[in-house]
Scaffold this motif. Sequence first.
Motif, mmCIF file in Angstrom:
data_model
loop_
_atom_site.group_PDB
_atom_site.id
_atom_site.type_symbol
_atom_site.label_atom_id
_atom_site.label_comp_id
_atom_site.label_asym_id
_atom_site.label_seq_id
_atom_site.Cartn_x
_atom_site.Cartn_y
_atom_site.Cartn_z
ATOM 1 N N GLY A 101 0.788 -1.217 0.000
ATOM 2 C CA GLY A 101 0.000 0.000 0.000
ATOM 3 C C GLY A 101 0.825 1.275 0.000
ATOM 4 N N ARG A 102 2.139 1.150 0.145
ATOM 5 C CA ARG A 102 2.987 2.348 0.148
ATOM 6 C C ARG A 102 3.370 2.718 -1.286
ATOM 7 N NH1 ARG A 102 5.566 2.964 5.270
ATOM 8 N NH2 ARG A 102 6.153 5.033 4.501
ATOM 9 N N THR A 103 3.658 4.005 -1.500
ATOM 10 C CA THR A 103 4.151 4.475 -2.793
ATOM 11 C C THR A 103 5.497 5.162 -2.574
ATOM 12 O OG1 THR A 103 1.915 4.772 -3.625
ATOM 13 C CG2 THR A 103 3.663 5.937 -4.799
ATOM 14 N N ALA A 104 6.540 4.592 -3.179
ATOM 15 C CA ALA A 104 7.905 5.065 -2.955
ATOM 16 C C ALA A 104 8.458 5.755 -4.198
ATOM 17 C CB ALA A 104 8.801 3.882 -2.582
ATOM 18 N N LEU A 105 9.277 6.769 -3.973
ATOM 19 C CA LEU A 105 10.061 7.396 -5.044
ATOM 20 C C LEU A 105 11.529 7.243 -4.665
ATOM 21 C CD1 LEU A 105 10.731 9.218 -7.463
ATOM 22 C CD2 LEU A 105 9.985 11.176 -6.125
ATOM 23 N N VAL A 106 12.291 6.569 -5.512
ATOM 24 C CA VAL A 106 13.716 6.336 -5.249
ATOM 25 C C VAL A 106 14.516 7.098 -6.293
ATOM 26 C CG1 VAL A 106 15.552 4.621 -4.977
ATOM 27 C CG2 VAL A 106 13.180 4.020 -4.371
ATOM 28 N N THR A 107 15.263 8.112 -5.872
ATOM 29 C CA THR A 107 16.082 8.829 -6.851
ATOM 30 C C THR A 107 17.328 8.001 -7.157
ATOM 31 O OG1 THR A 107 17.379 10.137 -5.270
ATOM 32 C CG2 THR A 107 15.243 11.046 -5.958
ATOM 33 N N GLY A 108 17.740 8.051 -8.420
ATOM 34 C CA GLY A 108 18.857 7.196 -8.834
ATOM 35 C C GLY A 108 18.521 5.731 -8.607
ATOM 36 N N GLY A 109 17.265 5.367 -8.874
ATOM 37 C CA GLY A 109 16.805 4.006 -8.608
ATOM 38 C C GLY A 109 17.111 3.013 -9.713
ATOM 39 N N SER A 110 17.786 3.478 -10.737
ATOM 40 C CA SER A 110 18.010 2.615 -11.905
ATOM 41 C C SER A 110 19.228 1.722 -11.768
ATOM 42 C CB SER A 110 18.178 3.498 -13.146
ATOM 43 O OG SER A 110 19.207 4.462 -12.930
ATOM 44 N N ALA A 154 15.149 0.043 -4.785
ATOM 45 C CA ALA A 154 13.887 -0.062 -5.548
ATOM 46 C C ALA A 154 13.388 -1.503 -5.558
ATOM 47 C CB ALA A 154 14.093 0.457 -6.969
ATOM 48 N N LEU A 155 14.296 -2.456 -5.825
ATOM 49 C CA LEU A 155 13.900 -3.871 -5.854
ATOM 50 C C LEU A 155 13.375 -4.314 -4.491
ATOM 51 C CD1 LEU A 155 16.942 -5.399 -7.822
ATOM 52 C CD2 LEU A 155 14.624 -5.064 -8.704
ATOM 53 N N ARG A 156 14.052 -3.886 -3.424
ATOM 54 C CA ARG A 156 13.674 -4.322 -2.073
ATOM 55 C C ARG A 156 12.334 -3.723 -1.651
ATOM 56 N NH1 ARG A 156 11.729 -5.693 1.609
ATOM 57 N NH2 ARG A 156 12.470 -6.291 3.690
ATOM 58 N N LEU A 157 12.118 -2.435 -1.926
ATOM 59 C CA LEU A 157 10.845 -1.809 -1.542
ATOM 60 C C LEU A 157 9.690 -2.432 -2.321
ATOM 61 C CD1 LEU A 157 11.875 1.969 -1.269
ATOM 62 C CD2 LEU A 157 11.829 0.210 0.526
ATOM 63 N N ALA A 158 9.933 -2.712 -3.607
ATOM 64 C CA ALA A 158 8.880 -3.357 -4.419
ATOM 65 C C ALA A 158 8.603 -4.762 -3.903
ATOM 66 C CB ALA A 158 9.310 -3.401 -5.883
ATOM 67 N N VAL A 172 2.909 10.077 -2.949
ATOM 68 C CA VAL A 172 4.117 9.403 -2.451
ATOM 69 C C VAL A 172 4.143 9.492 -0.918
ATOM 70 C CG1 VAL A 172 6.639 9.617 -2.349
ATOM 71 C CG2 VAL A 172 5.442 9.810 -4.549
ATOM 72 N N ASP A 173 4.433 8.374 -0.245
ATOM 73 C CA ASP A 173 4.582 8.402 1.216
ATOM 74 C C ASP A 173 5.938 7.861 1.667
ATOM 75 O OD1 ASP A 173 4.275 5.663 0.950
ATOM 76 O OD2 ASP A 173 2.242 5.614 1.747
ATOM 77 N N LEU A 174 6.837 7.650 0.716
ATOM 78 C CA LEU A 174 8.183 7.151 1.044
ATOM 79 C C LEU A 174 9.156 7.671 -0.011
ATOM 80 C CD1 LEU A 174 10.370 5.288 2.194
ATOM 81 C CD2 LEU A 174 9.143 3.339 1.257
ATOM 82 N N VAL A 175 10.048 8.546 0.407
ATOM 83 C CA VAL A 175 11.047 9.111 -0.516
ATOM 84 C C VAL A 175 12.425 8.628 -0.109
ATOM 85 C CG1 VAL A 175 11.876 11.219 -1.627
ATOM 86 C CG2 VAL A 175 9.759 11.270 -0.319
ATOM 87 N N VAL A 176 13.163 8.095 -1.058
ATOM 88 C CA VAL A 176 14.546 7.723 -0.794
ATOM 89 C C VAL A 176 15.429 8.595 -1.679
ATOM 90 C CG1 VAL A 176 16.249 5.887 -0.688
ATOM 91 C CG2 VAL A 176 13.824 5.355 -0.284
ATOM 92 N N SER A 177 16.183 9.484 -1.034
ATOM 93 C CA SER A 177 17.110 10.355 -1.760
ATOM 94 C C SER A 177 18.449 9.637 -1.870
ATOM 95 C CB SER A 177 17.284 11.681 -1.011
ATOM 96 O OG SER A 177 18.303 12.426 -1.641
ATOM 97 N N ASN A 178 18.687 9.084 -3.038
ATOM 98 C CA ASN A 178 19.875 8.240 -3.239
ATOM 99 C C ASN A 178 20.764 8.725 -4.381
ATOM 100 O OD1 ASN A 178 21.337 5.412 -3.493
ATOM 101 N ND2 ASN A 178 20.407 5.867 -5.495
ATOM 102 N N ALA A 179 20.184 9.390 -5.380
ATOM 103 C CA ALA A 179 20.958 9.781 -6.561
ATOM 104 C C ALA A 179 22.205 10.549 -6.151
ATOM 105 C CB ALA A 179 20.101 10.651 -7.480
#
Length: 257
Positions: A5-14, A22-26, A84-91
């Motif tokens: 039910g969560r929606t995540a945005l992962v910067t530099g998630g590629s 990204a793989l783990r959150l999905a 979005v309720d989960l932001v991961v600043s990674n880029a």
Amino acid sequence: MTLQGRTALVTGGSRGVGRGIALRLAAGGAAVAVNYRRDADAAKQTVADIEAAGGTAVAYSASIDDPESVAAMVDAVHADLGPVDLVVSNAGTASRGSTIAHTDQDEYLRLFRVHALGPLDLVHRLLPDLRAAGRADVVIVSSVLSTQFPVNSAPYTMAKVAIEAAARTLAKEERAHGIRVNIVAPGLVATDMGERLVAATGGGSIAEVDARFPFGRVARPADVAGVVAFLASAEAEYLTGQRVEIDGGGPDAGLMT
Ligand SMILES: NC(=O)c1ccc[n+]([C@@H]2O[C@H](COP(=O)([O-])OP(=O)(O)OC[C@H]3O[C@@H](n4cnc5c(N)ncnc54)[C@H](OP(=O)(O)O)[C@@H]3O)[C@@H](O)[C@H]2O)c1
């Protein structure tokens, strides 16, 4: 499926650490917006891998240091996946590896935009959604170097320290709105950036230095991803403003950092 039910945005998630996150959150059940800058094939591959495992993901191109493209991405993610309720600043990118004596202002600005000002702009734009979620998380991917200050790294470490300062402040400011803000600080991770760092410091390749690290290996993206998933889970709902080092407990004397 602790992130159902969560929606995540992962910067530099590629690629690299972000791909692992990204793989783990999905896998935990979150729908994931996979941000990238220019390597569309890598982003497509990450999305395809998530979908093949039964998850939901969409790729979005935006350079985190470009406010216009960040604004367009935020709107597109909202339209496609909802709030979005989960932001991961990674880029992130490394600095050029010069001493302060040989570093000009442009290099500091470049690193500050990518690691500090851009991520802050992204979180700022997402705050209305994060506040409305009841429980939301911001996780900042920093580095153990933000407390070690090695030579030839000032633009990078200064920018990481800056985003950590903002994250710790935000954690207090947004507590009343249910937003948790935490920092993960990896040591060397086996990614393209990690390989370049090892090569630049004369170590050859990660495969060659693995055995000299705690537990016989440098960190893998999955090591960072597991901690990020935990921080965003119900089990960690009383954690905010924390910084977790993911470096196998740090180097012993004589080990490369
Ligand atoms: N690797 C390490 O040893 C290590 C250690 C400690 C901390 N970290 C931190 O971990 C994070 C990820 O590093 P990594 O090793 O996974 O790096 P990486 O393998 O080089 O991957 C970088 C990722 O960030 C994206 N990216 C780069 N600049 C961007 C920008 N301006 N806007 C949007 N996306 C951008 C890249 O997308 P494109 O391919 O499309 O450009 C790619 O997805 C960074 O913040 C880094 O500082 C890394």
